[in-house]
Design an enzyme around this catalytic site. Sequence first.
Site, PDB file in Angstrom:
ATOM      1  N   TRP A 102     -17.089 102.619  74.491  1.00 29.14           N
ATOM      2  CA  TRP A 102     -18.124 102.080  73.598  1.00 29.14           C
ATOM      3  C   TRP A 102     -19.127 101.230  74.357  1.00 29.14           C
ATOM      4  O   TRP A 102     -20.324 101.266  74.075  1.00 29.14           O
ATOM      5  CB  TRP A 102     -17.487 101.319  72.444  1.00 29.14           C
ATOM      6  CG  TRP A 102     -16.634 102.205  71.574  1.00 29.14           C
ATOM      7  CD1 TRP A 102     -15.305 102.069  71.332  1.00 29.14           C
ATOM      8  CD2 TRP A 102     -17.068 103.382  70.848  1.00 29.14           C
ATOM      9  NE1 TRP A 102     -14.883 103.087  70.503  1.00 29.14           N
ATOM     10  CE2 TRP A 102     -15.924 103.896  70.192  1.00 29.14           C
ATOM     11  CE3 TRP A 102     -18.282 104.037  70.690  1.00 29.14           C
ATOM     12  CZ2 TRP A 102     -15.967 105.045  69.384  1.00 29.14           C
ATOM     13  CZ3 TRP A 102     -18.331 105.184  69.901  1.00 29.14           C
ATOM     14  CH2 TRP A 102     -17.191 105.667  69.259  1.00 29.14           C
ATOM     15  N   ASP A 171     -20.053  93.667  70.332  1.00 32.40           N
ATOM     16  CA  ASP A 171     -19.569  94.714  69.429  1.00 32.40           C
ATOM     17  C   ASP A 171     -18.168  94.295  68.994  1.00 32.40           C
ATOM     18  O   ASP A 171     -17.241  94.286  69.803  1.00 32.40           O
ATOM     19  CB  ASP A 171     -19.547  96.044  70.200  1.00 32.40           C
ATOM     20  CG  ASP A 171     -19.005  97.210  69.373  1.00 32.40           C
ATOM     21  OD1 ASP A 171     -18.532  96.978  68.248  1.00 32.40           O
ATOM     22  OD2 ASP A 171     -19.063  98.351  69.885  1.00 32.40           O
ATOM     23  N   LYS A 195     -13.227 100.171  60.671  1.00 30.10           N
ATOM     24  CA  LYS A 195     -12.009  99.804  61.386  1.00 30.10           C
ATOM     25  C   LYS A 195     -11.252  98.710  60.628  1.00 30.10           C
ATOM     26  O   LYS A 195     -10.079  98.834  60.397  1.00 30.10           O
ATOM     27  CB  LYS A 195     -12.338  99.309  62.805  1.00 30.10           C
ATOM     28  CG  LYS A 195     -13.313 100.191  63.579  1.00 30.10           C
ATOM     29  CD  LYS A 195     -12.662 101.445  64.135  1.00 30.10           C
ATOM     30  CE  LYS A 195     -13.652 102.517  64.565  1.00 30.10           C
ATOM     31  NZ  LYS A 195     -14.532 102.189  65.648  1.00 30.10           N
TER      32      LYS A 195
END
Length: 359
Positions: A102, A171, A195
């Site tokens: 990511w 993030d 998530k």
Amino acid sequence: MSRVYNFSAGPSMLPEEVLKKAQDEMLEYGKSGMSVMEMSHRSKDYQEIIDSAEALVRELMNVPDNYKVMFLQGGGSTQFAMVPLNFANKNKKADYVITGQWAKKAAAEAERYITVNRVASSADKTFSYIPKLDKSTFSSDADYFYICYNNTIYGTRYTQLPETDKPIIADISSCAMSEVIDVTKFGMLFAGAQKNLGPAGVTLVIVREDLLGDAMDITPTMLNYQTHADNGSMYNTPPTYGIYVLKLVLEWIKSKGGIAELQKINEAKAKILYDYLDSSKMFKGTVVPEDRSLMNAPFVTGNEELDAKFVAEAKAAGFVNLKGHRTVGGMRASIYNAMPVEGVKALVEFMKKFESENM
Ligand SMILES: *Cc1c(COP(=O)(O)O)cnc(C)c1O
């Protein structure tokens, strides 16, 4: 009906109480005569829902008044472009730490618009640790400093923030509201909801106000944080139902005593799993102990066939989505807020049984 223990990395488990509440309110929300899905986003009922979602984010995360809270679309991945477009207009440069897929994707996307300085990476050991940072590698003229706080795929997390005077952008897609974090240490935080916060389709964004208003000219209107900040996340139709479910999740977090209480439970859950991995002769964790994530725990047996056998037998026993990411192999148990302690205990019992039967 029999609900499984779902260890998916995302979209992932939601608290059963939340699903039941959504079910209760499915046909008629309050006295509105309609489902939230059918409501105008400009209606009074909907305004109350989104206002309450924002107020709960502020309350639970202790967000100071000089930060904007927004509910956007496009997932975590759209943030990879929005961040440089909005925050790097001064020197068109930013520092990134590469701790997994990511962060790598975020850096590559930023590079389309700005100069990216990759200050450190843990790619040499399949991202199994958080690299130690050397300040001499930081750019003195970076517009911001970017990290991926919890690495969903590799199962690492930061326990210490980089020492920098630049705004830290993080993030937090896979760890939002799983542990207490000090929002004032960040310029901006973002999290795809699927998530730990709700269904896919909503992205929570928290940004310090002084960082707004300097987006590059090429920035599309919809990718400009100012657009959404000025319009209370309602410049266009927001993901109305997703924000509503997110609000239910936030109410659930509050009913559990807030983030600090959930953190204790999450630490206990992670300890049960990691203690077993450390004592097992068959399974072992892939991450250095000091950087282990509370949310995502990858592990392997060292034998691909045995891994596959374990995943299949676990699935048959009601422990699903344990297959590891294709770049790591093995297994990964994602144990987000909604995973009860009993789910982790039951998984460990199952692993012990599998170990004794297959050694
Ligand atoms: C899942 C994830 C993303 C990507 O989210 P999308 O909503 O699928 O774009 C980004 N960062 C992290 C840390 C993630 O776990």
